[in-house]
Design an enzyme around this catalytic site. Structure first.
Site, PDB file in Angstrom:
ATOM      1  N   PHE A   3     -32.725   8.899  21.542  1.00 25.61           N
ATOM      2  CA  PHE A   3     -33.802   8.695  20.724  1.00 25.61           C
ATOM      3  C   PHE A   3     -34.137   7.175  20.639  1.00 25.61           C
ATOM      4  O   PHE A   3     -35.377   7.038  20.408  1.00 25.61           O
ATOM      5  CB  PHE A   3     -33.528   9.218  19.466  1.00 25.61           C
ATOM      6  CG  PHE A   3     -32.804   8.171  18.686  1.00 25.61           C
ATOM      7  CD1 PHE A   3     -33.198   7.359  17.713  1.00 25.61           C
ATOM      8  CD2 PHE A   3     -31.126   8.148  18.658  1.00 25.61           C
ATOM      9  CE1 PHE A   3     -32.416   6.343  16.797  1.00 25.61           C
ATOM     10  CE2 PHE A   3     -30.585   7.382  17.855  1.00 25.61           C
ATOM     11  CZ  PHE A   3     -31.161   6.441  16.920  1.00 25.61           C
ATOM     12  N   LYS A   4     -33.423   6.213  21.167  1.00 26.34           N
ATOM     13  CA  LYS A   4     -33.496   5.023  21.053  1.00 26.34           C
ATOM     14  C   LYS A   4     -34.830   4.531  21.816  1.00 26.34           C
ATOM     15  O   LYS A   4     -35.385   3.462  21.535  1.00 26.34           O
ATOM     16  CB  LYS A   4     -32.484   4.167  21.467  1.00 26.34           C
ATOM     17  CG  LYS A   4     -31.141   4.196  20.608  1.00 26.34           C
ATOM     18  CD  LYS A   4     -31.146   4.087  19.327  1.00 26.34           C
ATOM     19  CE  LYS A   4     -29.596   4.196  18.558  1.00 26.34           C
ATOM     20  NZ  LYS A   4     -28.651   3.408  18.935  1.00 26.34           N
ATOM     21  N   ASP A   5     -35.281   5.245  22.849  1.00 30.09           N
ATOM     22  CA  ASP A   5     -36.352   4.842  23.698  1.00 30.09           C
ATOM     23  C   ASP A   5     -37.651   5.047  22.834  1.00 30.09           C
ATOM     24  O   ASP A   5     -38.650   4.179  23.247  1.00 30.09           O
ATOM     25  CB  ASP A   5     -36.519   6.038  24.792  1.00 30.09           C
ATOM     26  CG  ASP A   5     -35.566   5.874  25.868  1.00 30.09           C
ATOM     27  OD1 ASP A   5     -35.046   4.629  26.158  1.00 30.09           O
ATOM     28  OD2 ASP A   5     -34.995   7.018  26.342  1.00 30.09           O
TER      29      ASP A   5
END
Length: 473
Positions: free
Chosen positions: A110-112
């Site tokens: 999800f950090k993307d």
């Protein structure tokens, strides 16, 4: 829009806080006022993800020309970078829950979703200023790879990413350590994530060192990431209400379950709620390192020492000091910088602070409830969802789904935020499903690729020396 520190004083505009990271007085940057969505939700319903990002981030980045911001968002959310053409797909996983697919990006986490934007925005601001930035960050797994893949090869940015030796999955290590770009520096620290985070904060609080070496941050202490994460909360609400009759959409509430380590992701959901998104509950899920669960159940914040921080099968949540909690406490205490600074002074002096007198407000006013998941819980949850509908959850998302079950309400969609793809944690998936996970050719090539990493003791002086040697100037 001006930004202030949680411990007092004005910092500047959005562009300033992108580069600054931590506030000069050790506090965190927050907007001087929370912008309101108002009646924009229906107007935004037909927008693509990049168009929605332009609208939402534009509420915070008011000094960036709208055409420039739209260009940055198109680059960050180019469909070619994502496995799904919608960037963030929603999937019904049963038991009254919907999975919000946040792991379709380049590093399968999800950090993307925020880091791809931050990479574009930082390059834009630095080019405008004619400056360089040496990003200093700490990762428990996914932040590092997402940051490095977003920033690799950029001329004005160098990355020094600290990770705890032996505390990440083989896939996570390979995603980071296999990068050989000249501007990427991986540093494996003897210790746990909190040790890495403490080193980052110590250097960031040394203003002379920070200025001399152009030090910035991409951890979730950087508000740019928080603002970009708000977008997918709005997107998820819009998508889950697409089938709700138009006359019933206004005020239609949903709940979100969020696996949480550093409190950045769920803070973005809280900000979406404070901006007017109809959110009923924000369900915070921790693993065995359940400092945040204890805080939200009791009001006492008691971070653990490095020695007492457990290595678990959801390693990205092996955090005992949640840096973004300060932003929540700032709002809880009426946005009073003196009371906020006093809480962190007590934390430094006594190792804890007590806000139990405010505890009832956590759920009543802010919608936050919490729970803990264990290793056996996540194995059981992975196994149950794989059996019931064929969806394999990664261990962190399984923690979120397990805790979410206790808070599902009739008529209120429960949206579980995905943390990462399961292939990043093959050992735990294999244990849960009873059979080995065979890596595909691309994954095997990544695991076999040569790795480059510098090992350091938990020693601030050694880290300073390395940055002095390699930093951009």
């Amino acid at each position: 829009m001006q930004y202030i520190s949680t411990r007092g004083g004005t910092i500047g505009h959005y562009s300033d806080i992108l580069v600054e990271g931590l506030a000069p007085n050790g506090g965190l940057a927050v907007p001087e006022r929370m912008p309101q969505i108002g009646g924009d939700l229906e107007r935004w319903r037909s927008l693509s993800y990049s168009e929605l990002a332009t609208e939402v981030i534009g509420l915070f980045a008011t000094e960036i020309p709208r055409d420039d911001l739209a260009r940055l968002c198109r680059a960050a959310y180019d469909p070619a970078k994502y496995a799904s053409d919608r960037a963030v797909p929603l999937t019904d996983i049963g038991d009254g829950m919907t999975l919000v697919g946040l792991s379709e990006g380049p590093t399968l986490a999800f950090k993307d979703m925020a880091m791809q934007f931050l990479g574009e925005a930082l390059e834009y601001v630095l080019a405008t200023l004619g400056d360089v930035l040496n990003v200093l960050g700490a990762t428990s797994g996914d932040t590092g790879s997402a940051a490095e893949h977003a920033l690799r090869g950029r001329d004005r940015i160098s990355v020094f990413m600290l990770s705890p030796q032996g505390r990440m999955s083989p896939f996570q290590r390979a995603q980071m350590y296999s990068l050989h770009d000249d501007n990427i520096h991986n540093i494996a620290v003897e210790g746990v994530f909190d040790d890495c985070q403490h080193l980052v904060k110590s250097l960031a609080e040394d203003l002379a060192f920070k200025r001399e070496h152009h030090i910035g941050a991409v951890n979730s202490i950087n508000f740019g990431r928080i603002s970009a994460q708000i977008v997918y909360y709005v997107w998820a609400w819009l998508r889950v209400t697409d089938d709700v009759p138009a006359e019933k959409r206004d005020g239609f509430e949903v709940s979100f379950a969020v696996p949480s380590g550093n409190f950045g992701n769920i803070l973005s959901g809280l900000y979406a709620r404070l901006m007017g998104l109809p959110v009923r509950k924000l369900v915070l899920a921790t693993n065995e390192n359940n400092v945040l669960d204890e805080f939200f159940r009791t009001g006492r914040y008691r971070p653990r020492s490095a020695a007492d921080t457990l290595a678990t099968s959801s390693p990205s949540m092996d955090v005992s000091r949640a840096s973004n909690l300060e932003r929540f406490v700032f709002d809880l205490l009426g946005r009073d910088p003196e009371r906020t600074a006093a809480a962190w002074a007590a934390l430094a002096a006594e190792g804890e602070f007590d806000l139990s007198s405010e505890q009832e407000r956590f759920a009543d006013e802010f919608g936050i409830v919490s729970g803990t998941s264990s290793h056996q819980d996540r194995l059981d949850t992975i196994r149950a969802f794989a059996k019931s509908n064929g969806v394999v959850l990664d261990p962190h998302t399984a923690d979120g789904a397990k805790v979410a079950r206790d808070h599902v309400e009739p008529g209120v969609p429960m949206l579980v935020l995905e943390t990462a793809k399961p292939e990043k944690f093959s050992d735990t998936i294999s244990e849960a499903l009873g059979s080995p996970v065979e890596p595909d050719a691309e994954t095997q090539a990544l695991l076999d690729a040569p790795q480059r990493v510098t090992k350091l003791p938990n020693d601030e002086r050694r880290l300073r020396d390395l940055i002095e040697e390699l930093a951009l100037r």
